[in-house]
Design a protein around this motif. Structure first.
Motif, PDB file in Angstrom:
ATOM      1  N   MET A 183       0.934  -1.192   0.023  1.00  0.00           N
ATOM      2  CA  MET A 183       0.101   0.194   0.017  1.00  0.00           C
ATOM      3  C   MET A 183       0.846   1.188  -0.004  1.00  0.00           C
ATOM      4  O   MET A 183       1.740   1.080   0.702  1.00  0.00           O
ATOM      5  N   LEU A 184       0.673   2.250  -0.726  1.00  0.00           N
ATOM      6  CA  LEU A 184       1.583   3.363  -1.108  1.00  0.00           C
ATOM      7  C   LEU A 184       0.685   4.685  -0.923  1.00  0.00           C
ATOM      8  O   LEU A 184      -0.535   4.677  -1.042  1.00  0.00           O
ATOM      9  N   GLY A 185       1.380   5.533  -0.236  1.00  0.00           N
ATOM     10  CA  GLY A 185       0.872   6.778  -0.128  1.00  0.00           C
ATOM     11  C   GLY A 185       1.888   8.049   0.019  1.00  0.00           C
ATOM     12  O   GLY A 185       3.268   7.779   0.186  1.00  0.00           O
ATOM     13  N   TRP A 186       1.526   9.239   0.019  1.00  0.00           N
ATOM     14  CA  TRP A 186       2.407  10.333  -0.349  1.00  0.00           C
ATOM     15  C   TRP A 186       2.016  11.489   0.403  1.00  0.00           C
ATOM     16  O   TRP A 186       0.813  11.890   0.436  1.00  0.00           O
ATOM     17  N   LYS A 187       2.824  12.265   0.866  1.00  0.00           N
ATOM     18  CA  LYS A 187       2.662  13.546   1.530  1.00  0.00           C
ATOM     19  C   LYS A 187       3.510  14.799   1.045  1.00  0.00           C
ATOM     20  O   LYS A 187       4.814  14.463   1.231  1.00  0.00           O
ATOM     21  N   PHE A 188       2.926  15.737   0.351  1.00  0.00           N
ATOM     22  CA  PHE A 188       3.628  16.667   0.023  1.00  0.00           C
ATOM     23  C   PHE A 188       3.592  17.865   0.908  1.00  0.00           C
ATOM     24  O   PHE A 188       2.313  18.192   1.488  1.00  0.00           O
ATOM     25  N   GLU A 189       4.350  18.693   1.245  1.00  0.00           N
ATOM     26  CA  GLU A 189       4.265  19.657   2.289  1.00  0.00           C
ATOM     27  C   GLU A 189       5.388  20.564   2.171  1.00  0.00           C
ATOM     28  O   GLU A 189       6.417  20.511   1.682  1.00  0.00           O
ATOM     29  N   ILE A 190       4.830  21.924   2.576  1.00  0.00           N
ATOM     30  CA  ILE A 190       5.974  22.870   2.451  1.00  0.00           C
ATOM     31  C   ILE A 190       6.415  22.825   4.067  1.00  0.00           C
ATOM     32  O   ILE A 190       5.814  23.214   4.713  1.00  0.00           O
ATOM     33  N   ILE A 191       7.762  23.085   4.201  1.00  0.00           N
ATOM     34  CA  ILE A 191       8.389  22.742   5.401  1.00  0.00           C
ATOM     35  C   ILE A 191       9.081  24.006   5.861  1.00  0.00           C
ATOM     36  O   ILE A 191       9.495  24.102   6.974  1.00  0.00           O
ATOM     37  N   GLN A 192       9.212  24.849   4.630  1.00  0.00           N
ATOM     38  CA  GLN A 192       9.714  26.161   5.003  1.00  0.00           C
ATOM     39  C   GLN A 192       9.221  27.032   4.006  1.00  0.00           C
ATOM     40  O   GLN A 192       9.234  26.872   2.989  1.00  0.00           O
ATOM     41  N   GLU A 193       9.068  28.312   4.527  1.00  0.00           N
ATOM     42  CA  GLU A 193       8.134  29.275   3.392  1.00  0.00           C
ATOM     43  C   GLU A 193       9.282  30.173   2.745  1.00  0.00           C
ATOM     44  O   GLU A 193       9.107  30.666   1.521  1.00  0.00           O
ATOM     45  N   LYS A 194      10.146  30.647   3.531  1.00  0.00           N
ATOM     46  CA  LYS A 194      11.146  31.647   3.021  1.00  0.00           C
ATOM     47  C   LYS A 194      12.696  31.233   3.297  1.00  0.00           C
ATOM     48  O   LYS A 194      13.069  31.351   4.675  1.00  0.00           O
ATOM     49  N   PRO A 195      13.389  30.948   2.520  1.00  0.00           N
ATOM     50  CA  PRO A 195      12.944  30.442   1.059  1.00  0.00           C
ATOM     51  C   PRO A 195      12.221  29.080   1.136  1.00  0.00           C
ATOM     52  O   PRO A 195      12.258  28.372   2.141  1.00  0.00           O
ATOM     53  N   GLU A 196      11.422  28.991   0.114  1.00  0.00           N
ATOM     54  CA  GLU A 196      10.364  28.012  -0.069  1.00  0.00           C
ATOM     55  C   GLU A 196      11.151  26.536  -0.061  1.00  0.00           C
ATOM     56  O   GLU A 196      11.815  26.332  -0.773  1.00  0.00           O
ATOM     57  N   ILE A 197      10.903  25.717   1.104  1.00  0.00           N
ATOM     58  CA  ILE A 197      11.399  24.175   0.583  1.00  0.00           C
ATOM     59  C   ILE A 197      10.350  23.198   0.623  1.00  0.00           C
ATOM     60  O   ILE A 197       9.590  23.416   1.543  1.00  0.00           O
ATOM     61  N   LEU A 198      10.123  22.405  -0.354  1.00  0.00           N
ATOM     62  CA  LEU A 198       9.029  21.422  -0.804  1.00  0.00           C
ATOM     63  C   LEU A 198       9.685  20.030  -0.271  1.00  0.00           C
ATOM     64  O   LEU A 198      10.760  19.812  -0.517  1.00  0.00           O
ATOM     65  N   ALA A 199       8.770  19.380   0.452  1.00  0.00           N
ATOM     66  CA  ALA A 199       9.277  18.059   0.664  1.00  0.00           C
ATOM     67  C   ALA A 199       8.113  17.003   0.385  1.00  0.00           C
ATOM     68  O   ALA A 199       6.937  17.302   0.390  1.00  0.00           O
ATOM     69  N   VAL A 200       8.699  15.855  -0.010  1.00  0.00           N
ATOM     70  CA  VAL A 200       7.738  14.753  -0.180  1.00  0.00           C
ATOM     71  C   VAL A 200       8.018  13.449   0.707  1.00  0.00           C
ATOM     72  O   VAL A 200       9.198  13.117   0.859  1.00  0.00           O
ATOM     73  N   THR A 201       6.959  12.928   1.540  1.00  0.00           N
ATOM     74  CA  THR A 201       7.215  11.608   2.368  1.00  0.00           C
ATOM     75  C   THR A 201       6.362  10.592   1.483  1.00  0.00           C
ATOM     76  O   THR A 201       5.197  10.624   1.079  1.00  0.00           O
ATOM     77  N   THR A 202       7.156   9.517   1.082  1.00  0.00           N
ATOM     78  CA  THR A 202       6.695   8.602   0.433  1.00  0.00           C
ATOM     79  C   THR A 202       6.420   7.346   1.347  1.00  0.00           C
ATOM     80  O   THR A 202       7.456   6.830   2.121  1.00  0.00           O
ATOM     81  N   MET A 203       5.187   6.625   1.655  1.00  0.00           N
ATOM     82  CA  MET A 203       4.915   5.548   2.671  1.00  0.00           C
ATOM     83  C   MET A 203       4.709   4.446   1.832  1.00  0.00           C
ATOM     84  O   MET A 203       3.879   4.375   0.957  1.00  0.00           O
ATOM     85  N   VAL A 204       5.389   3.294   2.363  1.00  0.00           N
ATOM     86  CA  VAL A 204       5.059   1.995   1.642  1.00  0.00           C
ATOM     87  C   VAL A 204       4.660   1.126   2.920  1.00  0.00           C
ATOM     88  O   VAL A 204       5.539   0.992   3.961  1.00  0.00           O
ATOM     89  N   GLN A 205       3.557   0.197   2.697  1.00  0.00           N
ATOM     90  CA  GLN A 205       3.214  -0.511   4.026  1.00  0.00           C
ATOM     91  C   GLN A 205       2.996  -2.023   3.140  1.00  0.00           C
ATOM     92  O   GLN A 205       2.390  -1.979   2.204  1.00  0.00           O
ATOM     93  N   VAL A 206       3.682  -2.945   3.780  1.00  0.00           N
ATOM     94  CA  VAL A 206       3.293  -4.298   3.612  1.00  0.00           C
ATOM     95  C   VAL A 206       2.915  -5.103   4.901  1.00  0.00           C
ATOM     96  O   VAL A 206       3.462  -5.027   5.870  1.00  0.00           O
ATOM     97  N   SER A 207       2.278  -6.068   4.483  1.00  0.00           N
ATOM     98  CA  SER A 207       1.948  -7.171   5.561  1.00  0.00           C
ATOM     99  C   SER A 207       2.790  -8.301   5.607  1.00  0.00           C
ATOM    100  O   SER A 207       3.414  -8.537   4.703  1.00  0.00           O
ATOM    101  N   ILE A 208       3.254  -8.688   6.764  1.00  0.00           N
ATOM    102  CA  ILE A 208       4.250  -9.883   6.863  1.00  0.00           C
ATOM    103  C   ILE A 208       3.680 -10.840   7.682  1.00  0.00           C
ATOM    104  O   ILE A 208       2.593 -10.932   8.504  1.00  0.00           O
TER     105      ILE A 208
END
Length: 207
Positions: free
Chosen positions: A182-207
């Motif tokens: 199962m995959l998901g992504w979170k895009f966020e602005i972690i700093q406004e000046k200067p603007e820094i964009l970050a993406v977190t990719t999440m991967v979930q698997v059953s074991i």
């Protein structure tokens, strides 16, 4: 055939300044976890690429300590499967984060492994260049609604026609098709000046 369920696409809010795509889970950090951080500018990307496999194997070895071998072949096989799955996913996520990281900002690349009952989750966070973010989101929006099998073979055909294609997303599609991830992504602005964009990719698997 596997598909992403519980699909959510939340648009950017001026309040929290983030977007969520796919199946994204934020869990309290009170379970077993391992976090590694890398400075993008500490060594060359070529050298960092060589280290991805070592880092992925380290995380996989750490995970298998929670699933010790027993005297049966079944126990040994399960441990080997868990190790192989974790190593593959971690390596693919690290390669993607190195490939799409915005090296003009000094935001560490972070990969975290969480163990939660019968599931493992990987979270990889990296900066992303504003010029490439829309193309990445477009691929994600296609991924969360398309049949992953068909999309995978379409990407294979595109790669055959264009061997230099480096943005195929085959690694992500392999996680879904081969490991029922199962995959998901979170895009966020972690700093406004200067603007820094970050993406977190999440991967979930059953074991």
């Amino acid at each position: 055939m596997n598909s992403l369920c519980k699909v959510n696409i939340f648009k950017l809010s001026k309040v929290d300044m983030k977007e969520i795509f796919g199946y994204y889970v934020d869990k309290p950090l009170n379970n077993d976890q391992l976090t590694l951080k890398f400075s993008p500018s500490s060594i060359s990307i070529k050298d960092r690429w060589r280290n991805n496999g070592l880092s992925a194997d380290f995380m996989a070895d750490y995970l298998t300590t929670f699933f010790p071998k027993d005297d049966s072949d079944v126990g040994a096989q399960k441990q080997a499967e868990i190790k192989s799955t974790a190593s593959y996913i971690a390596n693919e996520l690290l390669e993607n984060s190195m490939k799409y990281c915005d090296y003009s900002v000094r935001l560490p690349i972070t990969i975290q492994l969480q163990l939660d009952a019968d599931q493992i989750r990987f979270f990889v966070t990296n900066s992303i260049n504003k010029d490439s973010i829309e193309g990445f989101k477009a691929f994600i929006e296609e991924l969360v609604v398309a049949d992953p099998d068909s999309l995978y073979f379409n990407q294979l055909e595109k790669n055959a026609e264009n061997p230099d294609n480096t943005a195929s997303g085959l690694g992500l599609l392999s996680m879904i098709n081969d490991y029922s991830a199962m995959l998901g992504w979170k895009f966020e602005i972690i700093q406004e000046k200067p603007e820094i964009l970050a993406v977190t990719t999440m991967v979930q698997v059953s074991i």
